[in-house]
Design an enzyme around this catalytic site. Structure first.
Site: not given
Ligand code: F6P
Length: 524
Positions: A206, A266, A493
């Protein structure tokens, strides 16, 4: 009474009802409530639910409805479907329902019409999926694609992976492999044995900033380029993102970037282009049926009265256990090997959505929120953690998901599987008294929700996933939290970036003694 006082009084009522119900046994409620089974058995979008093995009496269920009214679940539900700002901390709507609505819908996100855009992207996705599947879209050497490597993590992984495992044919014409973890063992295993000339890599993120996904995507691209050259590799890459410029800057050809939007959370995104790999590997019709099943549950959630509303009742049963009876753990046991990933999917859906300690305005909560979810497929789980479910010191409510008709394997297996699902629910509730031998005593009175799919079709799976999505939404409303943000994942993170630099020989940062010692031990 003002709204706040009404809510407090409704919570007090639910807690008092739960205390009263805890004095008796679930199984005895069937004697005093002749209509219990009928009242607590319902159907929704083709699914059947039996909530009569939950620990609530008629008065307990009524106390739940009072709480739902006091929290204005219906008003919040209408705001959700209207595309209002239900994700307050990120100032966004949460409109995953728009993704699975049939053509011609008119969803709006913060007032802006979005359904036309959704349909256009769905059309592009369908054309690409059918092109790849039908062999019209081919790789750099002219060969058709026989494998897809789907790279993404969290919501960009768990939903599509659940869908694939649930619905994949036994001998799939297109293999689909998933890479989520930054652990190199995962990408190595996914690429092993694949022919780059026949492999399509779909990078799904996302944000297009997630470290694991970008790192794995680069490794996959390098693997493609080593065999096909840089230009050739481009023909084997597609991306899915709400950050389209980010995906293009990453080097994916613009016509191979499929968009979704910031109003899709997500963990609610499998219905969007995030499902592209599943749409290719399962075929468009299956993907369309999955969407239709989700949409049918949306209709049910909007239209069914509270007493027959499956997401509402499932949420109330959970809150009755969680808050009324102080049970902070829940097990999910799908009696279908193909649904073995359901507990992992629900861990993100429930714990990332509702694992919160402040309300939507930032005030500390005085009540517990999401339960910790764990589980595995039945019957295998029976030989692992069921000991604790039957005789452990904690009462752990269980969601049992079963499929009435199975088409795979020898004929008697399905009946044996179902017999176990039914018997476990019975054993958990009824128990078996043995005062002479305490270690053989089964206390019983342990609740289950029983969810039955007629067949494991794409539509039934879509309805099941949407059922849980809306359950999580209702719980968030009852607790007064923002179910659509996830700030709790950020700190780790950020720190990992700094530690990574230090492990690579960068200057040592300020750490507590334990962390500093670990870094010193691991520095290259
Ligand atoms: O683990 C945190 C998070 O932001 C989730 O909410 C999300 O599904 C996942 O990381 C992956 O995020 P992205 O689709 O932006 O790579």
């Amino acid at each position: 009474m003002d709204d706040h006082a009404t809510r407090i009084s409704a919570w007090t009522g639910l807690e008092a009802a739960a205390r009263a119900d805890a004095a008796g046994r679930i199984v005895d409620l069937f004697d005093v409530e002749p209509d219990r089974l009928k009242r607590l058995s319902l159907t929704a979008a083709g699914l059947s639910l039996d909530l009569s093995k939950q620990p609530w009496s008629h008065a307990g269920v009524e106390a739940g409805f009072v709480l739902a009214r006091a929290a204005d679940v219906e008003g919040h539900r209408d705001r959700l479907f209207a595309g209002d700002e239900v994700n307050a901390t990120e100032h966004r709507p949460a409109l995953h329902m728009a993704l699975r609505a049939p053509d011609g819908a008119s969803f709006r996100a913060l007032g802006r019409p979005v359904s036309a855009e959704v349909e256009a992207t769905r059309g592009a996705m369908k054309a690409f999926a059918e092109g790849v599947r039908g062999g019209k879209i081919v790789g750099a050497t002219g060969k058709p694609f026989t494998a897809i490597v789907h790279i993404g993590i969290g919501g960009s992984d768990l939903g599509p992976k659940l869908v694939w495992e649930a619905l994949k044919p036994l001998e799939a014409p297109i293999a689909l492999r998933f890479v989520a973890n930054v652990d190199g063992a995962e990408i190595a295993a996914a690429l092993a044995g694949l022919d780059p000339a026949q492999t399509l890599v779909v990078v799904v993120s996302k944000s297009f900033t997630t470290e694991e996904t970008l790192v794995n995507g680069r490794a996959a691209r390098a693997w493609l380029a080593a065999a096909l050259g840089e230009a050739g590799a481009n023909q084997h890459l597609a991306a899915v993102s709400a950050n389209v410029p980010g995906a293009k800057a990453y080097g994916v050809a613009p016509e191979r970037v499929f968009a979704f939007w910031d109003w899709v959370g997500g963990r609610y995104s499998l219905w969007s282009a995030v499902g592209l790999s599943t749409a290719i590997a399962l075929g468009w019709e299956a993907f369309a049926q999955l969407l239709a099943g989700g949409a049918a549950m949306d209709t049910h959630f909007r239209q069914a009265p509270p007493e027959r509303n499956a997401p509402l009742l499932l949420a109330l049963a959970h809150v009755f256990n969680r808050n009324g009876l102080g049970r902070p753990i829940r097990a999910v046991v799908p009696y279908a090997r193909r649904l073995a990933l359901l507990p992992a999917f629900l861990q993100q859906l429930e714990m990332e959505s509702n694992g919160k300690r402040v309300d939507a305005r930032g005030f500390p909560l005085s009540r517990g929120t999401a339960a910790a979810v764990f589980g595995d497929a039945g019957t295998t789980g029976q030989h692992a953690f069921f000991q604790m479910l039957h005789q452990g010191t904690e009462v752990i409510p269980v969601d049992i998901v079963a499929v009435a008709r199975g088409d795979e394997g020898p004929a008697d297996h399905q009946a044996r599987l179902l017999a176990n699902a039914v018997a476990q629910a019975e054993a958990l509730m009824v128990g078996h008294a043995n005062t002479a031998e305490p270690h053989r005593n089964f206390p019983g009175d342990r609740p289950t929700s029983f969810i039955l799919l007629d067949r494991l079709t794409p539509a039934a799976l879509g309805a099941l996933i949407a059922l849980y999505e809306h359950k999580v939404f209702v719980e968030g409303v009852l607790w007064g939290i923002d179910s659509f943000d996830q700030w709790g994942v950020e700190l780790g993170k950020t720190l990992a970036k700094a530690v990574f630099a230090e492990l690579g020989g960068g200057d040592a940062g300020a750490h507590d003694p334990s962390t500093a010692a670990l870094i010193a031990r691991l520095r290259g």
